[in-house]
Scaffold this motif. Structure first.
Motif, mmCIF file in Angstrom:
data_model
loop_
_atom_site.group_PDB
_atom_site.id
_atom_site.type_symbol
_atom_site.label_atom_id
_atom_site.label_comp_id
_atom_site.label_asym_id
_atom_site.label_seq_id
_atom_site.Cartn_x
_atom_site.Cartn_y
_atom_site.Cartn_z
ATOM 1 N N GLU A 1 -26.506 -91.095 0.781
ATOM 2 C CA GLU A 1 -27.347 -91.612 -0.085
ATOM 3 C C GLU A 1 -27.431 -91.202 -1.781
ATOM 4 N N CYS A 2 -26.300 -91.445 -2.557
ATOM 5 C CA CYS A 2 -27.459 -90.912 -3.776
ATOM 6 C C CYS A 2 -27.600 -92.577 -5.034
ATOM 7 N N ARG A 3 -28.747 -91.853 -5.562
ATOM 8 C CA ARG A 3 -29.081 -92.957 -6.366
ATOM 9 C C ARG A 3 -29.394 -92.050 -7.649
ATOM 10 N N LEU A 4 -28.948 -92.577 -8.829
ATOM 11 C CA LEU A 4 -28.862 -91.640 -10.404
ATOM 12 C C LEU A 4 -29.538 -92.728 -11.162
ATOM 13 N N THR A 5 -30.731 -92.415 -11.299
ATOM 14 C CA THR A 5 -32.269 -93.433 -12.638
ATOM 15 C C THR A 5 -31.661 -92.424 -13.797
ATOM 16 N N GLY A 6 -31.848 -93.871 -15.149
ATOM 17 C CA GLY A 6 -32.191 -93.301 -16.348
ATOM 18 C C GLY A 6 -32.466 -94.305 -16.946
ATOM 19 N N PRO A 7 -32.957 -94.015 -18.562
ATOM 20 C CA PRO A 7 -33.473 -95.196 -19.257
ATOM 21 C C PRO A 7 -32.374 -96.323 -19.350
ATOM 22 N N GLY A 8 -32.713 -97.840 -18.438
ATOM 23 C CA GLY A 8 -31.791 -98.812 -18.414
ATOM 24 C C GLY A 8 -31.172 -98.083 -17.105
ATOM 25 N N ILE A 9 -30.996 -97.575 -16.616
ATOM 26 C CA ILE A 9 -29.466 -96.825 -15.642
ATOM 27 C C ILE A 9 -30.521 -96.803 -14.664
ATOM 28 N N GLU A 10 -29.079 -97.549 -13.420
ATOM 29 C CA GLU A 10 -29.208 -97.543 -12.099
ATOM 30 C C GLU A 10 -27.886 -97.257 -11.933
#
Length: 151
Positions: free
Chosen positions: A119-128
């Motif tokens: 199960e993977c999650r990528l986040t950043g500024p305003g990113i999901e």
């Protein structure tokens, strides 16, 4: 942060290594990160990275997880395969240049035959972004690859 060079954890070389570092890992998960820099292998003319590259970033994080596990056990890093992803969802079309992206991959299934699900999650500024990756690491990768050459 982990001190092992990424080139020793991933079966990739040069520009194909897209993540910058392993932040932390344990027996079940890994945290990696990268900063989107213009001029990368998959970058657009404006320096941004297309969101679909997020699947590869997640896959490289899973590969780094396997590499870290191998290093802990004193084993060689082996080749693995991304079989596919389910439900890749992302709320943006691209990751802007300069964005700090953080990836978390959690092992939800792994069997003795080399099949795994993360199960993977990528986040950043305003990113999901989210995805479930199906991966395969054959017990003897070199022999597995040679089987196709013999037919």
């Amino acid at each position: 942060m982990i001190d092992w060079p990424l080139a020793e954890l991933l079966p990739h070389a040069g520009d194909m290594i897209l993540i910058d570092e392993v932040v932390a890992f344990d027996e079940e998960q890994i945290h990696t990160r990268l900063t989107v820099t213009p001029g990368g292998l998959f970058n657009l003319a404006n320096g941004a990275m297309p969101a679909w590259v997020g699947v590869e970033l997640m896959a490289q994080s899973v590969a780094a997880y396997a590499g870290c596990q191998a290093r802990v056990r004193g084993e060689a890093v082996e080749l693995g395969f991304l079989l596919g992803s389910r439900k890749f969802e992302c709320n943006v079309e691209q990751f802007a240049a300069g964005s700090l992206l953080q990836i978390h991959a959690l092992r939800s299934l792994q069997d003795d035959n080399g099949m795994g699900v993360f199960e993977c999650r990528l986040t950043g500024p305003g990113i999901e972004a989210f995805a479930r990756l199906n991966v395969y690491r054959p017990p003897h990768a070199a022999e597995y690859l040679n089987e196709g050459a013999r037919t």
